[in-house]
Write a protein that holds these residues in place. Structure first.
Motif, PDB file in Angstrom:
ATOM      1  N   ARG A  95       0.825  -1.201   0.000  1.00  0.00           N
ATOM      2  CA  ARG A  95       0.000   0.000   0.000  1.00  0.00           C
ATOM      3  C   ARG A  95       0.869   1.264   0.000  1.00  0.00           C
ATOM      4  O   ARG A  95       0.538   2.257  -0.602  1.00  0.00           O
ATOM      5  N   MET A 153      14.616  11.779   2.254  1.00  0.00           N
ATOM      6  CA  MET A 153      14.950  12.358   3.554  1.00  0.00           C
ATOM      7  C   MET A 153      16.393  12.086   3.914  1.00  0.00           C
ATOM      8  O   MET A 153      17.072  12.920   4.468  1.00  0.00           O
ATOM      9  N   PHE A 174       3.579  12.787  -0.986  1.00  0.00           N
ATOM     10  CA  PHE A 174       3.387  11.771   0.043  1.00  0.00           C
ATOM     11  C   PHE A 174       2.059  11.050  -0.177  1.00  0.00           C
ATOM     12  O   PHE A 174       1.492  10.489   0.743  1.00  0.00           O
ATOM     13  N   PHE A 231       1.321   7.811   1.158  1.00  0.00           N
ATOM     14  CA  PHE A 231       0.970   7.716   2.577  1.00  0.00           C
ATOM     15  C   PHE A 231      -0.462   8.168   2.821  1.00  0.00           C
ATOM     16  O   PHE A 231      -1.252   7.507   3.465  1.00  0.00           O
ATOM     17  N   PHE A 239      -6.699   3.925   7.450  1.00  0.00           N
ATOM     18  CA  PHE A 239      -6.130   5.210   7.037  1.00  0.00           C
ATOM     19  C   PHE A 239      -4.609   5.202   7.164  1.00  0.00           C
ATOM     20  O   PHE A 239      -3.889   5.564   6.262  1.00  0.00           O
ATOM     21  N   GLY A 257      -2.601   2.782   7.453  1.00  0.00           N
ATOM     22  CA  GLY A 257      -1.948   1.786   6.619  1.00  0.00           C
ATOM     23  C   GLY A 257      -1.670   0.487   7.335  1.00  0.00           C
ATOM     24  O   GLY A 257      -1.376  -0.511   6.709  1.00  0.00           O
ATOM     25  N   ARG A 266      -3.205   7.162  18.652  1.00  0.00           N
ATOM     26  CA  ARG A 266      -2.477   7.464  17.415  1.00  0.00           C
ATOM     27  C   ARG A 266      -1.676   8.741  17.560  1.00  0.00           C
ATOM     28  O   ARG A 266      -1.966   9.580  18.416  1.00  0.00           O
ATOM     29  N   ILE A 267      -0.649   8.875  16.717  1.00  0.00           N
ATOM     30  CA  ILE A 267       0.208  10.057  16.713  1.00  0.00           C
ATOM     31  C   ILE A 267       0.551  10.436  15.282  1.00  0.00           C
ATOM     32  O   ILE A 267       0.850   9.559  14.458  1.00  0.00           O
ATOM     33  N   SER A 268       0.452  11.723  14.980  1.00  0.00           N
ATOM     34  CA  SER A 268       0.879  12.250  13.684  1.00  0.00           C
ATOM     35  C   SER A 268       1.948  13.306  13.954  1.00  0.00           C
ATOM     36  O   SER A 268       1.739  14.201  14.763  1.00  0.00           O
ATOM     37  N   MET A 277       5.292  15.889  12.470  1.00  0.00           N
ATOM     38  CA  MET A 277       6.025  16.569  11.403  1.00  0.00           C
ATOM     39  C   MET A 277       7.242  17.250  12.012  1.00  0.00           C
ATOM     40  O   MET A 277       7.160  17.829  13.085  1.00  0.00           O
ATOM     41  N   MET A 329       8.622   7.379  12.825  1.00  0.00           N
ATOM     42  CA  MET A 329       7.921   6.693  11.722  1.00  0.00           C
ATOM     43  C   MET A 329       6.977   7.654  11.010  1.00  0.00           C
ATOM     44  O   MET A 329       6.911   7.697   9.788  1.00  0.00           O
ATOM     45  N   VAL A 331       7.019  10.983  10.920  1.00  0.00           N
ATOM     46  CA  VAL A 331       7.765  12.002  10.177  1.00  0.00           C
ATOM     47  C   VAL A 331       8.225  11.442   8.849  1.00  0.00           C
ATOM     48  O   VAL A 331       8.083  12.079   7.792  1.00  0.00           O
ATOM     49  N   GLN A 332       8.725  10.192   8.878  1.00  0.00           N
ATOM     50  CA  GLN A 332       9.266   9.598   7.650  1.00  0.00           C
ATOM     51  C   GLN A 332       8.165   9.346   6.620  1.00  0.00           C
ATOM     52  O   GLN A 332       8.435   9.300   5.424  1.00  0.00           O
ATOM     53  N   ARG A 333       6.922   9.208   7.099  1.00  0.00           N
ATOM     54  CA  ARG A 333       5.799   8.960   6.184  1.00  0.00           C
ATOM     55  C   ARG A 333       4.959  10.220   5.981  1.00  0.00           C
ATOM     56  O   ARG A 333       3.776  10.139   5.708  1.00  0.00           O
ATOM     57  N   GLY A 334       5.558  11.403   6.162  1.00  0.00           N
ATOM     58  CA  GLY A 334       4.862  12.633   5.835  1.00  0.00           C
ATOM     59  C   GLY A 334       3.710  12.966   6.761  1.00  0.00           C
ATOM     60  O   GLY A 334       2.742  13.615   6.362  1.00  0.00           O
ATOM     61  N   GLY A 335       3.809  12.521   8.023  1.00  0.00           N
ATOM     62  CA  GLY A 335       2.780  12.868   9.007  1.00  0.00           C
ATOM     63  C   GLY A 335       1.662  11.838   9.113  1.00  0.00           C
ATOM     64  O   GLY A 335       0.683  12.056   9.832  1.00  0.00           O
ATOM     65  N   THR A 336       1.804  10.711   8.404  1.00  0.00           N
ATOM     66  CA  THR A 336       0.787   9.663   8.525  1.00  0.00           C
ATOM     67  C   THR A 336       0.635   9.246   9.982  1.00  0.00           C
ATOM     68  O   THR A 336       1.631   9.002  10.657  1.00  0.00           O
ATOM     69  N   PRO A 337      -0.608   9.180  10.495  1.00  0.00           N
ATOM     70  CA  PRO A 337      -0.782   8.783  11.894  1.00  0.00           C
ATOM     71  C   PRO A 337      -0.340   7.338  12.119  1.00  0.00           C
ATOM     72  O   PRO A 337      -0.649   6.460  11.311  1.00  0.00           O
ATOM     73  N   ILE A 338       0.400   7.127  13.184  1.00  0.00           N
ATOM     74  CA  ILE A 338       0.895   5.802  13.544  1.00  0.00           C
ATOM     75  C   ILE A 338       0.158   5.366  14.808  1.00  0.00           C
ATOM     76  O   ILE A 338       0.041   6.152  15.748  1.00  0.00           O
TER      77      ILE A 338
END
Lengths: 478, 478
Positions: A19, A31, A49, A52, B52, B54, B291-293, B295, B446, B448-455
């Motif tokens: 995905r 990065m 992005f 993502f 969302f 992933g 969850r955490i997003s 940047m 994680m 940050v590396q995915r452009g702010g995707t919530p983990i």
């Protein structure tokens, strides 16, 4: 750890890897190149992005119908003839400011409330101007105002749901237009404003008075003079306890504003906070907004206020409030800067727009104003912002504050608008600024609904954001 | 608009719809139920936004090796025998506090620096206690300390990369353990600490001194007394200009701390800001982090400092700094509350942990402390936090501040730890708090590396987070 996707991400299921995989690798490598995340991605030519967030904003972008309006000057004129649509709380308070600005004539006015129109007409003649053309009696009376040939600029101060429709009608009628916040509440409407401005060659302006505040313009001047070093992050907000006004039976015509809290869960009023910070960071003038992630708290404040103040049986008890009391967003720019944006109008909180800016040399925070900049400041002790009064914008040194509300910024906004129209200059705020500052209304609602998933900003400039050009940090006309 | 996926989202490509579709519909409907986004999703029994972000945090969760340690009391003892690993800046400053607490004996000490060990041993005998067992000379000397039978509790104050290894060794040696921040830097290590604590029946404690600050404990008491109404959002931060210390040749043994800025782009020090706010919101005591997003800004501050202060040819010039100067995160809880978390140690900024809390009755903000709570306050004017001194925690009323650094909170943290061990009470902070507060170190990187995707946050409590039980807001022992 930055040289490949996070090792703990690489353990995710193949489904997930499929995905997001390609994007993750590309972004991870991007990065690694500079180690500054999206900033590096930007410098490596990619800030996509979508792998993502799930999609690309390109899917929204319509075909252009005209050339860019960026930097396009007004045609010069001796007098600026203004038509006003909406003479309620805001319109009626702005009318005296239009009348106070040199070489401005208010030639046409419109409101569905005939008493408001009569009062405004009397104020205009009392100010020594000819009686204006008046329009009332129907929701669509404004269309006649937009068709007149004695109006150069239409000012829209009506309920939010009418801002886009009236702005489009003004441009299609050959008028430049400025609207109160928010100028639009959907991405589709923002694109229609951009395309219509480009097609009709009329300017479409989000009249964001906070961009003309004394602190905001001083910080803008200081940022552009390099006092903050390389800009890194900022904060903007609309924290304003509106509960009493939202529940007033009379303050908002038909109580329209409370209705929005039953329809949308997101940041309903982004431009007061975002406009000034976007100006500091030269958004659409060398940088641009690329993504937003938003989370909303539960929606409890309005129901709590209703329980304490609204008698049983009142129709308000049939309403269900869905807008989170506070919506917080993180925005990131192409250059990797981060903006913290906050909306909250439903709880007890002292008024604040936050108005923070930080760079490699230090930081400014407002409410109350305080500053810490190397080498002047040290030892973790905030310094006085008054020490930097010398950086005030020429509008505050030589013109303002002038009469009227909000500490004078309303007057300076109107003064500067009329000045650019008289002298044939480009407006400080164009349709691209207006679209970018308002986009979080819709984008934050999408992100909230998807659990904070970052939503990409459309590039309303279609690539022209890289072009440096002056905005509210304008040179004083010689 | 909240009753189905956002209309502008529904126009997205089928590829996207497939990628997020089922989750989007479920969450959209879940939110429609109460209109409060993730809060509603929580009440409707679903906070799974993996459609969302992933993936689901379940993919990380290992099998348990023992029963929960939540609420498990220490075995009572007359004297608390402490072993200390690490006698540098932090360990050496904490030693006098351990020696000052009643019924605490420091029976064993360890550092790779023999001089530090000798100085500490002298301080212990000078305080009237028997000479401690001493360990030095090797990176693994601590293992011998962990095998002794005259130590009840091991205190770890070494470079970050050793915290998890030493905490695991202490527990496996039968000791309860407390570590300086951060206790772990990966999700896998956090799970290993949880599983080892449950398996060995030893407590594993993130010694978060900021949870014992006077302001933090007063706000905690006020929040639990209901003064803020329903809690909505909070902010925590570690904003501390460490540039001079980070570049010192001597302050951090081997300059280990600067090294982390060459390895990870994320929030390297989340617990000072998150620990207190998590306590206000009863995280793991009725709510949990879901969850955490995140940047990050560009990483410019350390390179800028190096350019100004480090001579050409110094080995430091071979380093590449990748940690964004400021990492901002939004965290959301199962009940829909939002936490704004900030990390910044590389730019000029007055020290701040933000320490904000807001609810339906009002708001507290620190740095400087100010408060606005209905019905006491009105008119957008901040009130004085001193007016609420009556809500001080019993540790500050009857015990503190006591000697030592950070305004006394270090001493109170050690005093309370020893008290719970002597009296056979459960610790204020357990391994689940420790894991939740530290998780943003890895999760922010994680995101940050995915452009702010919530983990998603792992649920380290395996469902026990719903159980109310006291934490740092402890009753005074009778």
């Amino acid at each position: 750890m930055v040289d490949e996707p996070h090792p703990e991400l690489s353990r995710l299921s193949r489904r997930t890897a499929l995905r997001t995989g390609a994007g993750a690798v590309a972004a991870g490598a991007g990065m690694a190149a500079l180690g500054t995340g999206p900033a590096a991605a930007a410098e490596s030519g990619s800030s996509d992005f979508s792998g993502f967030s799930g999609f690309s904003a390109d899917e929204w972008s319509p075909k252009p119908r005209g050339k860019t309006m960026m930097g396009v000057p007004f045609e010069p004129r001796a007098t600026v003839r203004v038509g006003i649509i909406g003479l309620g709380n805001r319109g009626a308070s702005m009318l005296p400011l239009f009348l106070a600005v040199p070489e401005v004539r208010v030639t046409a006015i419109c409101d569905i409330n005939a008493d408001f129109v009569a009062k405004a007409s009397a104020a205009i003649t009392k100010a020594g101007q000819p009686a204006p053309a008046t329009f009332t009696g129907s929701d669509h009376a404004f269309e006649k105002l937009c068709r007149r040939d004695d109006v150069d600029f239409v000012y829209v101060a009506t309920p939010w749901e009418w801002h886009t429709t009236m702005s489009l009608a003004a441009m299609r009628g050959g008028k430049h237009v400025g609207s109160e916040c928010p100028i639009a509440t959907t991405v589709a409407d923002l694109w229609e404003l951009v395309n219509t401005s480009e097609q009709t060659r009329r300017h479409c302006i989000q009249l964001e008075n906070c961009c003309y505040g004394q602190n905001e313009l001083r910080v803008l001047r200081m940022a552009h003079e390099g006092l903050f070093g390389e800009l890194l992050h900022g904060s903007g907000a609309y924290l304003h306890d509106l509960r009493e006004l939202l529940f007033s039976d009379t303050y908002y015509q038909g109580q329209w504003r409370r209705g929005w809290h039953t329809k949308v869960n997101g940041d309903l009023y982004p431009t007061h906070g975002l406009g000034p910070v976007a100006s500091y960071m030269d958004i659409n003038r060398g940088d641009r907004l690329v993504r937003i992630s938003s989370m909303s708290t539960p929606a409890l404040g309005l129901a709590d206020y209703r329980a304490k103040h609204v008698p049983a049986g009142d129709p308000k008890w049939r309403e269900r409030y869905v807008d989170g009391d506070v919506t917080m967003s993180l925005l990131q720019t192409e250059r990797g800067r981060v903006i913290h944006l906050v909306h909250g109008v439903s709880n007890p909180h002292p008024y604040s727009r936050l108005n923070h800016l930080a760079g490699t040399n230090g930081v400014f925070e407002d409410y109350p104003a305080r500053i810490y900049l190397e080498p002047k400041h040290s030892g973790d002790r905030w310094g006085s912002f008054a020490d930097f009064a010398g950086y005030d914008h020429w509008l505050w040194k030589d013109v303002g504050p002038g009469p009227g509300g909000h500490g004078g910024m309303d007057y300076l906004m109107v003064y500067r608008l009329a000045q650019t129209m008289r002298l044939g200059l480009a407006p400080d705020i164009d349709v691209y600024d207006s679209a970018a500052w308002n986009a979080p209304f819709a984008l934050s609602a999408m992100s909230v609904q998807r659990g904070g998933t970052p939503i990409p900003f459309p590039d309303f400039t279609r690539g022209a954001w890289k072009t440096p050009h002056p905005g509210t940090d304008s040179p004083k006309p010689g």
